[in-house]
Design an enzyme around this catalytic site. Structure first.
Site, PDB file in Angstrom:
ATOM      1  N   GLU A   2       0.838  -1.214   0.000  1.00  0.00           N
ATOM      2  CA  GLU A   2       0.000   0.000   0.000  1.00  0.00           C
ATOM      3  C   GLU A   2       0.864   1.252   0.000  1.00  0.00           C
ATOM      4  O   GLU A   2       0.558   2.242   0.662  1.00  0.00           O
ATOM      5  CB  GLU A   2      -0.957   0.021   1.214  1.00  0.00           C
ATOM      6  CG  GLU A   2      -1.812  -1.222   1.359  1.00  0.00           C
ATOM      7  CD  GLU A   2      -3.229  -1.073   0.819  1.00  0.00           C
ATOM      8  OE1 GLU A   2      -3.575   0.015   0.353  1.00  0.00           O
ATOM      9  OE2 GLU A   2      -3.948  -2.084   0.849  1.00  0.00           O
TER      10      GLU A   2
HETATM   11  C1  LIG Z   1       1.434 -10.038   0.376  1.00  0.00           C
HETATM   12  C2  LIG Z   1       1.239  -9.039  -0.694  1.00  0.00           C
HETATM   13  C3  LIG Z   1      -0.045  -8.633  -1.050  1.00  0.00           C
HETATM   14  C4  LIG Z   1      -0.234  -7.735  -2.100  1.00  0.00           C
HETATM   15  N1  LIG Z   1      -1.500  -7.427  -2.526  1.00  0.00           N
HETATM   16  C5  LIG Z   1      -1.663  -6.690  -3.652  1.00  0.00           C
HETATM   17  C6  LIG Z   1      -2.954  -6.514  -4.241  1.00  0.00           C
HETATM   18  O1  LIG Z   1      -3.963  -7.004  -3.731  1.00  0.00           O
HETATM   19  N2  LIG Z   1      -3.048  -5.808  -5.398  1.00  0.00           N
HETATM   20  C7  LIG Z   1      -1.951  -5.257  -5.995  1.00  0.00           C
HETATM   21  O2  LIG Z   1      -2.104  -4.623  -7.019  1.00  0.00           O
HETATM   22  N3  LIG Z   1      -0.709  -5.385  -5.447  1.00  0.00           N
HETATM   23  C8  LIG Z   1      -0.544  -6.097  -4.307  1.00  0.00           C
HETATM   24  N4  LIG Z   1       0.711  -6.272  -3.782  1.00  0.00           N
HETATM   25  C9  LIG Z   1       1.846  -5.594  -4.361  1.00  0.00           C
HETATM   26  C10 LIG Z   1       2.362  -4.505  -3.467  1.00  0.00           C
HETATM   27  O3  LIG Z   1       1.504  -3.409  -3.532  1.00  0.00           O
HETATM   28  C11 LIG Z   1       3.795  -4.196  -3.890  1.00  0.00           C
HETATM   29  O4  LIG Z   1       4.594  -5.206  -3.323  1.00  0.00           O
HETATM   30  C12 LIG Z   1       4.276  -2.852  -3.440  1.00  0.00           C
HETATM   31  O5  LIG Z   1       3.634  -1.874  -4.194  1.00  0.00           O
HETATM   32  C13 LIG Z   1       5.760  -2.687  -3.602  1.00  0.00           C
HETATM   33  O6  LIG Z   1       6.148  -3.038  -4.890  1.00  0.00           O
HETATM   34  P1  LIG Z   1       7.360  -4.060  -5.115  1.00  0.00           P
HETATM   35  O7  LIG Z   1       7.197  -5.154  -4.116  1.00  0.00           O
HETATM   36  O8  LIG Z   1       7.407  -4.429  -6.527  1.00  0.00           O
HETATM   37  O9  LIG Z   1       8.609  -3.240  -4.684  1.00  0.00           O
HETATM   38  P2  LIG Z   1       9.572  -2.338  -5.614  1.00  0.00           P
HETATM   39  O10 LIG Z   1       8.783  -1.324  -6.354  1.00  0.00           O
HETATM   40  O11 LIG Z   1      10.481  -3.220  -6.399  1.00  0.00           O
HETATM   41  O12 LIG Z   1      10.411  -1.603  -4.457  1.00  0.00           O
HETATM   42  C14 LIG Z   1      11.236  -2.363  -3.540  1.00  0.00           C
HETATM   43  C15 LIG Z   1      11.749  -1.434  -2.459  1.00  0.00           C
HETATM   44  O13 LIG Z   1      12.524  -0.398  -3.048  1.00  0.00           O
HETATM   45  C16 LIG Z   1      12.362   0.805  -2.322  1.00  0.00           C
HETATM   46  N5  LIG Z   1      11.873   1.853  -3.248  1.00  0.00           N
HETATM   47  C17 LIG Z   1      11.130   1.718  -4.356  1.00  0.00           C
HETATM   48  N6  LIG Z   1      10.903   2.898  -4.928  1.00  0.00           N
HETATM   49  C18 LIG Z   1      11.504   3.821  -4.166  1.00  0.00           C
HETATM   50  C19 LIG Z   1      11.625   5.243  -4.189  1.00  0.00           C
HETATM   51  N7  LIG Z   1      11.047   5.982  -5.139  1.00  0.00           N
HETATM   52  N8  LIG Z   1      12.295   5.863  -3.201  1.00  0.00           N
HETATM   53  C20 LIG Z   1      12.882   5.155  -2.214  1.00  0.00           C
HETATM   54  N9  LIG Z   1      12.810   3.822  -2.132  1.00  0.00           N
HETATM   55  C21 LIG Z   1      12.127   3.156  -3.083  1.00  0.00           C
HETATM   56  C22 LIG Z   1      11.365   0.531  -1.203  1.00  0.00           C
HETATM   57  O14 LIG Z   1      12.083   0.261  -0.016  1.00  0.00           O
HETATM   58  C23 LIG Z   1      10.654  -0.723  -1.666  1.00  0.00           C
HETATM   59  O15 LIG Z   1      10.204  -1.502  -0.579  1.00  0.00           O
HETATM   60  C24 LIG Z   1       0.901  -7.177  -2.734  1.00  0.00           C
HETATM   61  C25 LIG Z   1       2.180  -7.563  -2.355  1.00  0.00           C
HETATM   62  C26 LIG Z   1       2.364  -8.484  -1.374  1.00  0.00           C
HETATM   63  C27 LIG Z   1       3.766  -8.910  -1.027  1.00  0.00           C
END
Ligand SMILES: Cc1cc2nc3c(=O)[nH]c(=O)nc-3n(C[C@H](O)[C@H](O)[C@H](O)COP(=O)(O)OP(=O)(O)OC[C@H]3O[C@@H](n4cnc5c(N)ncnc54)[C@H](O)[C@@H]3O)c2cc1C
Length: 658
Positions: free
Chosen positions: A426
């Site tokens: 989120e």
């Molecule tokens: C259990 C679970 C349930 C989920 N449920 C849903 C759902 O129902 N619907 C849906 O659409 N998605 C869902 N998601 C996806 C979730 O919203 C994403 O995991 C989240 O948006 C983060 O994206 P990512 O994991 O690809 O991390 P990435 O975008 O790869 O980022 C990884 C890390 O990099 C850092 N980072 C990234 N960008 C920046 C920045 N600009 N500045 C500083 N640091 C940064 C942060 O520390 C971040 O944690 C779910 C994920 C999980 C694991």
């Protein structure tokens, strides 16, 4: 109150010339902050007391209806809900999900005319807090269904869509939300899934892939975000924007090819991968308007950020209570653990953070129930604060429990694993910090840039151009007034007077001026550092985090003061109140200290050596072979319902084959 430019324009008897001058100033400097939310106003050095005081309350009638539903929910959670089994089996049994429908939990927030309970956001979050105190997996499934799944329909659906879907969603059918993709995580705007209208105009043809859709494989409908290309009829130029579509799993070309993956925590939840291959989505399934999908997604996230916080609050309370009891009854060195000051510190800290999360959460849900218009920064603060402080509480609880807390049959171990996700989803907290900084300070920064553009020397302009521009705007009273105030503050350190906080209960009166002084400091330091490091601030995440943290502590303190004020005024009594009262005062002191530490680190920090160390660590990483760091993608094996691991679907490093 002093007239602002917005008010000035409406003053009777203004000459056309004066009115034009004011309009020019508004166009140049942006709006004044009166209509903005409370956190944005703190950036301007204002206190929107009218928004934060008195502490919001739901009506007696709604409170009683909610209490009655919660009584049944509590009985079920206490006596039947298989929370340990859910974690062990990586699955919430269907009967448990059906039971939540029967208990009316799945339609709490859906209006009664569509078969739901029609309760407000606060009541709904009370339920989520209660579920979170027993089982985070269940809290996440309920939240994904209602906050983002159903909410998009409630807020943006047409009457026909609401009639078609909501009664089933309230009573029998789960929903899901598909925003994330293999290449789209934090950067929600970068959708690679595409849609276009079919030639006969009857369908949207959808192509792409979604990842991590919570309950996607269990849902009867899901909202899918996809990019659509739009062509400007006049210029012929094209641009892309996100469109939201309602999809169902039975549509040809929609393939749920993975139901779930095994996880660290919230193991009972299932995240689906869904592929769309020329899927024909009926035109009537368009949600809101074409190109307005990001608005749908971001608005729904406001609700999801609250329920996430509610789940965290419930979990933090459970862990706090269990660990304090342990601290009182476990003896070492012939004394209970709670006799040692370092354990006492953790106990007090847990109580303080838990009180503050509660205060921030139900303030935010109050904003939403009141339909305040400018609340995105507040919901972001709520999410970051609740996930970070809740995580600290659970970490402290585990430390107090020692080795016992680490055992899988103890609930804290599960809560510890479950809670970690809240800092990532989120909106990852780092991204939220940048958002709080940039969106919270946006209008103020634009106003500062406006003044700079109007009155300061521009080396790219001619001498004549500079002089005539500076003269023109220098004679514009509203621009000059803002420029003089800002100049006095940034260059001479002459701060505008601190805001005034009035009407607090007598026990809180010392905090009124102390708090107002911090708001003044916040605004002053935001302006000062923005001026000092100029455009570099746009890319300096460390500064974003510091300024966001300052805003977060300030806002949390305001929520705590407001909640305390209400409790004092309503004559709260008893040991729970004594715990809360002392914890809240402790929080206010901690909040001030944390605020000042973040503020000092704007000027005195270790960023240079940090950046150097980062660079060297990245260079070292370049010497390590990519092939040793491939991520295996796994499905749960425990239930036998997941599919086998499909390595070919995981994006690998360039040039590496598995
Ligand atoms: C259990 C679970 C349930 C989920 N449920 C849903 C759902 O129902 N619907 C849906 O659409 N998605 C869902 N998601 C996806 C979730 O919203 C994403 O995991 C989240 O948006 C983060 O994206 P990512 O994991 O690809 O991390 P990435 O975008 O790869 O980022 C990884 C890390 O990099 C850092 N980072 C990234 N960008 C920046 C920045 N600009 N500045 C500083 N640091 C940064 C942060 O520390 C971040 O944690 C779910 C994920 C999980 C694991």
């Amino acid at each position: 109150m002093e007239p602002k430019t917005g008010d000035l324009k409406n003053i009777q008897g203004l000459s056309d010339r004066d009115r034009k001058m004011i309009e020019e100033a508004e166009a140049m400097l942006g709006p004044e902050p009166e209509k903005m939310g409370s956190v944005k106003n703190m950036f301007w050095g204002n206190l929107r007391q009218d928004l934060v005081f008195p502490y919001p309350e739901t009506s007696k009638e709604e409170g009683e209806r909610c209490d009655s539903i919660l009584r049944n929910l509590k009985k079920y959670l206490e006596e039947e809900h298989p929370r340990m089994q859910i974690d062990r089996d990586e699955e919430i049994p269907l009967w448990a999900i059906q039971k939540l429908f029967t208990l009316k939990i799945m339609g709490l927030n859906i209006p009664t005319e569509y078969g739901g309970q029609g309760l407000g956001v606060t009541s709904y979050n009370r339920a989520l807090e209660m579920i979170g105190s027993y089982c985070a997996s269940t809290a996440v499934v309920v939240s994904a269904h209602q906050s983002i799944g159903c909410k998009s329909l409630v807020l943006f659906g047409t009457e026909a869509q609401k009639k078609k879907w909501l009664p089933r969603l309230a009573n029998e059918m789960l929903s899901a939300f598909c925003l994330s993709e293999p290449n789209v995580g934090c950067d929600a705007g970068g959708q690679e899934t595409k849609c276009h209208l079919s030639e006969d105009g009857q369908y949207y043809i959808l192509n792409g892939e979604k990842k991590w859709s919570t309950s996607g494989a269990l849902s009867g409908m899901f909202t899918v975000m996809s990019k659509q290309v739009f062509t400007d009829a006049k210029t012929g130029k094209t641009h892309e924007a996100v469109t939201a579509l309602i999809c169902t799993p039975d549509i040809a070309g929609v393939e749920i090819y993975q139901k779930n993956r095994s996880k660290c925590g919230i193991r009972g939840t299932w995240q689906a991968r869904i592929r769309f291959k020329n899927a024909k989505i009926p035109k009537e399934n368009l949600l809101h308007k074409e190109g307005k999908g990001l608005q749908v997604a971001l608005t729904c996230l406001n609700y999801g950020r609250c329920t996430l916080s509610a789940g965290m609050l419930g979990s933090a309370r459970t862990c706090m209570d269990a660990s304090i009891k342990w601290g009182q009854t476990r003896y070492q060195f012939k004394r209970p653990l709670a006799d040692f000051e370092l354990v006492q510190m953790k106990i007090a800290r847990m109580a303080a953070y838990t009180y503050a999360i509660d205060a921030v959460l139900y303030m935010t849900t109050g904003f939403l129930d009141r339909h305040d218009s400018d609340i995105m920064v507040e919901t972001a603060v709520c999410k970051v604060f609740a996930s970070e402080m809740g995580w600290r509480v659970i970490n402290d609880a585990m430390q107090i429990m020692g080795g016992e807390g680490y055992m899988t049959e103890v609930e804290i171990e599960r809560a510890f694993r479950d809670a970690r996700i809240y800092l990532i989803v989120e909106g990852a907290n780092e991204v939220m910090q940048s958002f709080i900084f940039s969106y919270g300070g946006k209008q103020l920064a634009e106003s500062m840039l406006g003044i700079q553009a109007a009155l300061l020397w521009n080396s790219k302009e001619t001498l004549g151009g500079n002089i005539s521009r500076m003269l023109k705007h220098g004679l514009n009273f509203p621009i000059l007034k803002r420029a003089l105030t800002l100049g006095a503050e940034v260059f001479l350190g002459i701060k505008p007077s601190a805001p005034i906080l009035t009407g607090l209960h007598a026990s809180l009166s010392p905090w009124a001026s102390r708090y107002a002084g911090l708001v003044q400091e916040h605004s002053y330091n935001f302006k000062k550092i923005s001026y000092q490091i100029q455009e570099k601030i746009v890319t300096r995440g460390a500064y974003h985090a510091r300024i966001a943290d300052m805003a977060m502590w300030l806002h949390a303190m305001a929520c705590v003061l407001s909640k305390l004020d209400r409790q004092f005024k309503t004559g709260a009594i008893g040991p729970e109140w004594e715990r809360d009262r002392t914890a809240a005062f402790y929080f206010l002191e901690m909040g001030e200290l944390e605020f000042r530490l973040a503020m000092q680190s704007l000027y005195n920090n270790t960023d240079d050596s940090m950046l150097e160390a980062n660079k060297a660590a990245l260079a070292y990483s370049n010497t390590l072979a990519h092939a040793n760091y491939i991520l295996p993608e796994r499905s749960p094996v425990a239930t036998g319902l997941g599919k086998s691991a499909k390595q070919e679907l995981t994006k690998q490093f360039p040039g590496v084959t598995v």
